[in-house]
Design an enzyme around this catalytic site. Structure first.
Site, PDB file in Angstrom:
ATOM      1  N   CYS A   1     -12.691  22.763  18.037  1.00 23.65           N
ATOM      2  CA  CYS A   1     -13.288  22.538  16.733  1.00 23.65           C
ATOM      3  C   CYS A   1     -12.445  21.536  15.948  1.00 23.65           C
ATOM      4  O   CYS A   1     -11.257  21.379  16.197  1.00 23.65           O
ATOM      5  CB  CYS A   1     -13.422  23.803  15.886  1.00 23.65           C
ATOM      6  SG  CYS A   1     -14.294  25.136  16.693  1.00 23.65           S
TER       7      CYS A   1
ATOM      8  N   ARG B   1     -13.676  17.066  19.547  1.00 22.60           N
ATOM      9  CA  ARG B   1     -13.132  18.425  19.567  1.00 22.60           C
ATOM     10  C   ARG B   1     -14.223  19.491  19.715  1.00 22.60           C
ATOM     11  O   ARG B   1     -13.921  20.682  19.838  1.00 22.60           O
ATOM     12  CB  ARG B   1     -12.340  18.694  18.285  1.00 22.60           C
ATOM     13  CG  ARG B   1     -11.231  17.686  18.036  1.00 22.60           C
ATOM     14  CD  ARG B   1     -10.504  17.982  16.757  1.00 22.60           C
ATOM     15  NE  ARG B   1      -9.747  19.218  16.857  1.00 22.60           N
ATOM     16  CZ  ARG B   1      -8.509  19.289  17.319  1.00 22.60           C
ATOM     17  NH1 ARG B   1      -7.891  18.208  17.719  1.00 22.60           N
ATOM     18  NH2 ARG B   1      -7.889  20.448  17.376  1.00 22.60           N
TER      19      ARG B   1
ATOM     20  N   TRP C   1     -16.830  23.863  18.499  1.00 23.13           N
ATOM     21  CA  TRP C   1     -16.938  24.173  19.937  1.00 23.13           C
ATOM     22  C   TRP C   1     -16.953  25.693  19.999  1.00 23.13           C
ATOM     23  O   TRP C   1     -15.968  26.355  19.660  1.00 23.13           O
ATOM     24  CB  TRP C   1     -15.743  23.602  20.694  1.00 23.13           C
ATOM     25  CG  TRP C   1     -15.871  23.717  22.182  1.00 23.13           C
ATOM     26  CD1 TRP C   1     -16.510  22.856  23.022  1.00 23.13           C
ATOM     27  CD2 TRP C   1     -15.321  24.748  23.027  1.00 23.13           C
ATOM     28  NE1 TRP C   1     -16.403  23.298  24.325  1.00 23.13           N
ATOM     29  CE2 TRP C   1     -15.676  24.457  24.353  1.00 23.13           C
ATOM     30  CE3 TRP C   1     -14.564  25.897  22.772  1.00 23.13           C
ATOM     31  CZ2 TRP C   1     -15.305  25.259  25.432  1.00 23.13           C
ATOM     32  CZ3 TRP C   1     -14.191  26.694  23.843  1.00 23.13           C
ATOM     33  CH2 TRP C   1     -14.570  26.364  25.156  1.00 23.13           C
TER      34      TRP C   1
ATOM     35  N   ASN D   1     -10.433  26.349  12.634  1.00 19.39           N
ATOM     36  CA  ASN D   1     -10.253  25.954  14.035  1.00 19.39           C
ATOM     37  C   ASN D   1      -9.240  26.919  14.630  1.00 19.39           C
ATOM     38  O   ASN D   1      -8.153  27.093  14.077  1.00 19.39           O
ATOM     39  CB  ASN D   1      -9.716  24.515  14.088  1.00 19.39           C
ATOM     40  CG  ASN D   1      -9.201  24.140  15.467  1.00 19.39           C
ATOM     41  OD1 ASN D   1      -9.705  24.615  16.475  1.00 19.39           O
ATOM     42  ND2 ASN D   1      -8.201  23.284  15.508  1.00 19.39           N
ATOM     43  N   GLY D   2      -9.599  27.554  15.750  1.00 17.93           N
ATOM     44  CA  GLY D   2      -8.683  28.510  16.387  1.00 17.93           C
ATOM     45  C   GLY D   2      -9.435  29.772  16.749  1.00 17.93           C
ATOM     46  O   GLY D   2     -10.673  29.772  16.811  1.00 17.93           O
TER      47      GLY D   2
ATOM     48  N   GLU E   1      -9.068  12.995  40.567  1.00 18.83           N
ATOM     49  CA  GLU E   1      -9.442  12.539  39.227  1.00 18.83           C
ATOM     50  C   GLU E   1     -10.820  11.872  39.257  1.00 18.83           C
ATOM     51  O   GLU E   1     -11.626  12.053  38.346  1.00 18.83           O
ATOM     52  CB  GLU E   1      -8.362  11.587  38.695  1.00 18.83           C
ATOM     53  CG  GLU E   1      -8.667  10.897  37.379  1.00 18.83           C
ATOM     54  CD  GLU E   1      -8.950  11.840  36.225  1.00 18.83           C
ATOM     55  OE1 GLU E   1      -8.692  13.058  36.333  1.00 18.83           O
ATOM     56  OE2 GLU E   1      -9.471  11.368  35.203  1.00 18.83           O
TER      57      GLU E   1
ATOM     58  N   LYS F   1     -13.851  13.217  36.915  1.00 16.43           N
ATOM     59  CA  LYS F   1     -14.550  12.350  35.949  1.00 16.43           C
ATOM     60  C   LYS F   1     -16.044  12.337  36.254  1.00 16.43           C
ATOM     61  O   LYS F   1     -16.868  12.431  35.362  1.00 16.43           O
ATOM     62  CB  LYS F   1     -13.953  10.942  36.054  1.00 16.43           C
ATOM     63  CG  LYS F   1     -14.025  10.131  34.823  1.00 16.43           C
ATOM     64  CD  LYS F   1     -12.789  10.273  33.944  1.00 16.43           C
ATOM     65  CE  LYS F   1     -12.399  11.701  33.678  1.00 16.43           C
ATOM     66  NZ  LYS F   1     -11.103  11.903  33.126  1.00 16.43           N
TER      67      LYS F   1
ATOM     68  N   GLU G   1     -17.706  15.641  35.268  1.00 19.43           N
ATOM     69  CA  GLU G   1     -17.681  15.848  33.811  1.00 19.43           C
ATOM     70  C   GLU G   1     -18.822  15.133  33.108  1.00 19.43           C
ATOM     71  O   GLU G   1     -19.442  15.700  32.222  1.00 19.43           O
ATOM     72  CB  GLU G   1     -16.383  15.247  33.241  1.00 19.43           C
ATOM     73  CG  GLU G   1     -15.268  16.212  33.013  1.00 19.43           C
ATOM     74  CD  GLU G   1     -14.094  15.554  32.295  1.00 19.43           C
ATOM     75  OE1 GLU G   1     -13.687  14.440  32.669  1.00 19.43           O
ATOM     76  OE2 GLU G   1     -13.575  16.186  31.367  1.00 19.43           O
TER      77      GLU G   1
ATOM     78  N   HIS H   1     -10.981  20.273  57.951  1.00 19.56           N
ATOM     79  CA  HIS H   1     -10.609  21.690  58.002  1.00 19.56           C
ATOM     80  C   HIS H   1     -11.584  22.560  57.208  1.00 19.56           C
ATOM     81  O   HIS H   1     -11.219  23.674  56.812  1.00 19.56           O
ATOM     82  CB  HIS H   1      -9.176  21.876  57.497  1.00 19.56           C
ATOM     83  CG  HIS H   1      -8.160  21.187  58.357  1.00 19.56           C
ATOM     84  ND1 HIS H   1      -7.851  21.608  59.632  1.00 19.56           N
ATOM     85  CD2 HIS H   1      -7.423  20.072  58.141  1.00 19.56           C
ATOM     86  CE1 HIS H   1      -6.940  20.791  60.160  1.00 19.56           C
ATOM     87  NE2 HIS H   1      -6.675  19.848  59.272  1.00 19.56           N
TER      88      HIS H   1
ATOM     89  N   LYS I   1     -12.506  17.832  23.977  1.00 23.25           N
ATOM     90  CA  LYS I   1     -11.355  17.066  24.432  1.00 23.25           C
ATOM     91  C   LYS I   1     -10.061  17.865  24.337  1.00 23.25           C
ATOM     92  O   LYS I   1      -9.211  17.794  25.204  1.00 23.25           O
ATOM     93  CB  LYS I   1     -11.235  15.799  23.601  1.00 23.25           C
ATOM     94  CG  LYS I   1     -10.213  14.846  24.175  1.00 23.25           C
ATOM     95  CD  LYS I   1     -10.396  13.468  23.638  1.00 23.25           C
ATOM     96  CE  LYS I   1      -9.557  12.484  24.423  1.00 23.25           C
ATOM     97  NZ  LYS I   1     -10.024  12.300  25.808  1.00 23.25           N
TER      98      LYS I   1
HETATM   99  O1  M6R Z   1      -4.874  17.033  26.138  1.00 25.66           O
HETATM  100  P1  M6R Z   1      -4.569  17.386  27.566  1.00 25.66           P
HETATM  101  O2  M6R Z   1      -4.139  16.211  28.364  1.00 25.66           O
HETATM  102  O3  M6R Z   1      -3.574  18.501  27.684  1.00 25.66           O
HETATM  103  O4  M6R Z   1      -5.929  17.903  28.149  1.00 25.66           O
HETATM  104  C1  M6R Z   1      -5.994  18.463  29.435  1.00 25.66           C
HETATM  105  C2  M6R Z   1      -7.427  18.578  29.924  1.00 25.66           C
HETATM  106  O5  M6R Z   1      -8.151  19.452  29.121  1.00 25.66           O
HETATM  107  C3  M6R Z   1      -8.130  17.213  29.936  1.00 25.66           C
HETATM  108  O6  M6R Z   1      -7.435  16.303  30.731  1.00 25.66           O
HETATM  109  C4  M6R Z   1      -9.555  17.346  30.473  1.00 25.66           C
HETATM  110  O7  M6R Z   1      -9.509  17.655  31.827  1.00 25.66           O
HETATM  111  C5  M6R Z   1     -10.314  16.044  30.185  1.00 25.66           C
HETATM  112  N1  M6R Z   1     -11.597  16.338  29.645  1.00 25.66           N
HETATM  113  C6  M6R Z   1     -10.502  15.201  31.385  1.00 25.66           C
HETATM  114  O8  M6R Z   1     -11.361  14.120  31.220  1.00 25.66           O
END
Ligand code: M6R
Length: 605
Positions: free
Chosen positions: A2, A27, A74, A100-101, A480, A484, A487, A503, A600
């Site tokens: 949030c 957020r 969120w 937020n929290g 990665e 991506k 996501e 395997h 994020k």
């Molecule tokens: O802020 P951070 O780097 O600690 O965040 C870690 C993950 O939440 C973040 O990398 C997440 O996987 C991203 N959405 C990837 O695109």
């Protein structure tokens, strides 16, 4: 997660709140709302959906007010409905709160408040806060005392901002969730992150846990957890407002991909001297390495993939190194002592799992260093030392430029550590690696300009699944690439060590499962063989590697990277995969900057 924002000052707050919330949507974007003091009470506008919904509502209802609060959500407690959107209000409507929290003891507080006649209208944990403030206002003559008594009841994490009817000020508090104060002449702001108000001011103060703030039109007073007035250092951030806009790009993600030549140049600046193979970190006091015999690298998500890369380079240098997913660290770390250096890698510096691992490590006697993008973040403040990746603000939920800046920072940090630790040795080819790193911005320009990822994306979508394989240092790039892709396209994608395919995962390979082969870095011939094993079972192979490199001829489609140092080839291959994900998601018409269910900054465990 949030995002919250608050403003107090002479100017109308509504536009600032809405623009600020749009900058905080990374957020969370399940619902949004604002509340303003409008002269005759507190006007609340809130609804499910993203901030544009509130912008539209306000255009038709003409809201105004000089003091206000806002929120983008969120969801944790309760689905994304109008009723669960913030701000939440007390029974009388005289108190409005954004939060937020997570309030962990919300169930007990709700029971207590309900028994005292308070009626709840949402499923959220947050709603207990306005009711608590109202409850204590019945016995306290000062609002500040009632506000303090209310927050004293809260267990969990929070950044809170509250409006009280007929008071032209904002009451706010922070404990475990970020809150930054912005100071302008005649205007004061509070927000979860600087982009929310950077178009108005770059003078900021990072609040400490336990701080309570009162924002008025002529200033901001800060009190510590004991109610004692305190000053917090005011810093001028070097972000400019354009950095937090989309510019001429359709999406933040595309802008951030294109921004990488310049963000990496900033990451490297002043840190390398290829002529004599020197690596320097102004922000690292090497005393932190005294007596270190083992390193743990800890992170989540994309940052974990950067951590894998960094850990591999440390191992190559002869440093005993382990890498952990932050959420597993407390249970999996094994022995930790004052001879352990724990390096947390976190773009935001606010990820709850990573902060928890950082605290676990510190509690067990380790020295801690955090590698982060955000100056003033919780991780930066709690770690013994911080190294900044200098990527600039990243708004797209899918990390791109922060990943490449993390990797570059970790390449340099691993070599700096290897120079300092008595039993470690930097790479023999360090001057060549440093020279190649300096050429990365030019090589990235070339990759971005010449990439054929957009063409590839026209035939990619709608396959059953997508696999990404790499070996050695290209394995984190494969992982990665898959993260991506899933996501932002919502297609099923998995990354594997290329040697692992036979395997088990090979059972999934068909003519409907394209395989991306990372033909970069080391042992490329073996990865090519593994890719051909998949091709034999009908899969199309999309190779990524230098022109004429091994695997180029065998691939059904091929994305080129400049033929540079093998370590740097991986970084360039990652950018090709960022573009593949972006263009495929665009082809599928996905909400690229705000993928479903994600945020994020993940501030819950
Ligand atoms: O802020 P951070 O780097 O600690 O965040 C870690 C993950 O939440 C973040 O990398 C997440 O996987 C991203 N959405 C990837 O695109």
């Amino acid at each position: 997660m949030c995002g919250i924002i608050a403003q107090s000052g002479a100017d109308d707050a509504v536009g600032t709140l809405i623009n600020g919330l749009e900058r905080l949507e990374y957020r969370g974007y399940d619902s949004a709302g604002i509340a303003v003091q409008n002269g005759s009470g507190i006007a609340v506008h809130k609804r499910a959906g993203d901030v544009s919904e509130i912008r539209e509502e306000i255009q038709t209802e003409a809201a105004s007010g000089e003091v206000g609060i806002g929120h983008t959500r969120w969801s944790t407690h309760g689905p994304p409905t109008d009723a669960n959107a913030h701000p939440h209000t007390s029974d009388t409507g005289n108190i409005a709160v954004v939060h937020n929290g997570v309030i962990e003891n919300h169930a007990e507080l709700r029971e207590f408040l309900s028994a005292n006649g308070h009626e709840f209208t949402s499923d959220t944990d947050t709603e207990v806060i306005p009711h608590l403030i109202e409850h204590f206002r019945q016995t306290e003559s000062e609002t500040m005392a009632a506000f303090r008594r209310a927050i004293d009841e809260l267990e969990g994490s929070y950044a809170i901002a509250a409006l009280i009817r007929d008071e032209e000020r904002v009451y706010a508090a922070r404990a475990g969730s970020p809150l930054v104060l912005g100071l302008d002449s005649g205007q004061y702001y509070l927000a979860s992150d600087i982009p929310a108000f950077v178009e108005h001011t770059r003078d900021v103060a990072f609040l400490e846990d336990g701080d309570v703030v009162v924002l008025e039109s002529d200033g901001a007073q800060i009190f510590d957890r004991n109610g004692v007035p305190v000053e917090r250092d005011v810093e001028r951030v070097d972000w400019n407002p354009e950095e937090v806009g989309k510019g001429h790009f359709d999406h933040y993600m595309l802008k951030e991909i294109h921004n990488q030549p310049s963000s990496i140049a900033k990451t490297i600046r002043g840190r390398v001297d290829p002529a004599d193979g020197a690596v320097a970190f102004d922000d690292l006091d090497t005393e932190v390495l005294d007596g270190v015999r083992e390193i743990h690298v800890v992170a989540c998500g994309t940052s974990y993939h950067a951590a894998l890369f960094g850990a591999r380079l440390l191992s190559d240098a002869g440093v005993r190194t382990q890498v952990f997913r932050a959420s597993e660290y407390a249970k999996a770390a094994g022995p930790v002592s004052d001879e352990t250096l724990v390096v947390t890698v976190t773009q935001s510096g606010e990820t709850a799992d990573t902060l928890s691992a950082l605290r676990t490590a510190a509690g067990r006697g380790a020295t801690t260093v955090t590698v982060t993008n955000v100056v003033g973040s919780t991780a930066a403040r709690e770690a013994d030392q911080s190294v900044f990746i200098r990527a600039g603000p990243e708004i797209g939920v899918a990390a791109t430029k922060t990943f490449t800046s993390q990797v570059v920072t970790l390449i340099l940090l691993s070599q700096k550590i290897a120079m300092e630790l008595p039993d470690a040795t930097p790479r023999e080819d360090l001057p060549e690696l440093l020279a190649a790193l300096e050429r990365i911005p030019t090589h990235l320009d070339q990759v971005i300009e010449e990439s054929r990822a957009a063409d590839l994306a026209t035939w990619l979508p709608e396959h059953e699944a997508y696999f990404f394989i790499g070996r050695g240092m290209s394995r984190p790039v494969a992982l990665e690439g898959a993260l991506k892709f899933k996501e932002i396209t919502y297609e099923h994608a998995e990354g594997f060590a290329s040697g692992q395919l036979k395997h088990g995962p090979l059972a999934l390979v068909t003519s409907d499962t394209p395989v991306f082969g990372l033909f970069t870095g080391e042992d490329v011939d073996k990865t090519v063989t593994n890719a051909k094993e998949a091709q034999t079972r009908g899969a199309d192979i999309i190779g990524i590697g230098p022109a004429d490199g091994p695997g180029a001829d065998e691939s059904d489609a091929y994305l080129r990277v400049p033929d540079t140092h093998p370590v740097c080839q991986n970084l360039l291959a990652n950018v090709q995969l960022q573009l593949v994900s972006y263009h495929t998601a665009n082809q599928l018409d996905r909400p690229i900057d705000k993928p479903r269910n994600l945020a994020k900054s993940v501030t819950v465990q």
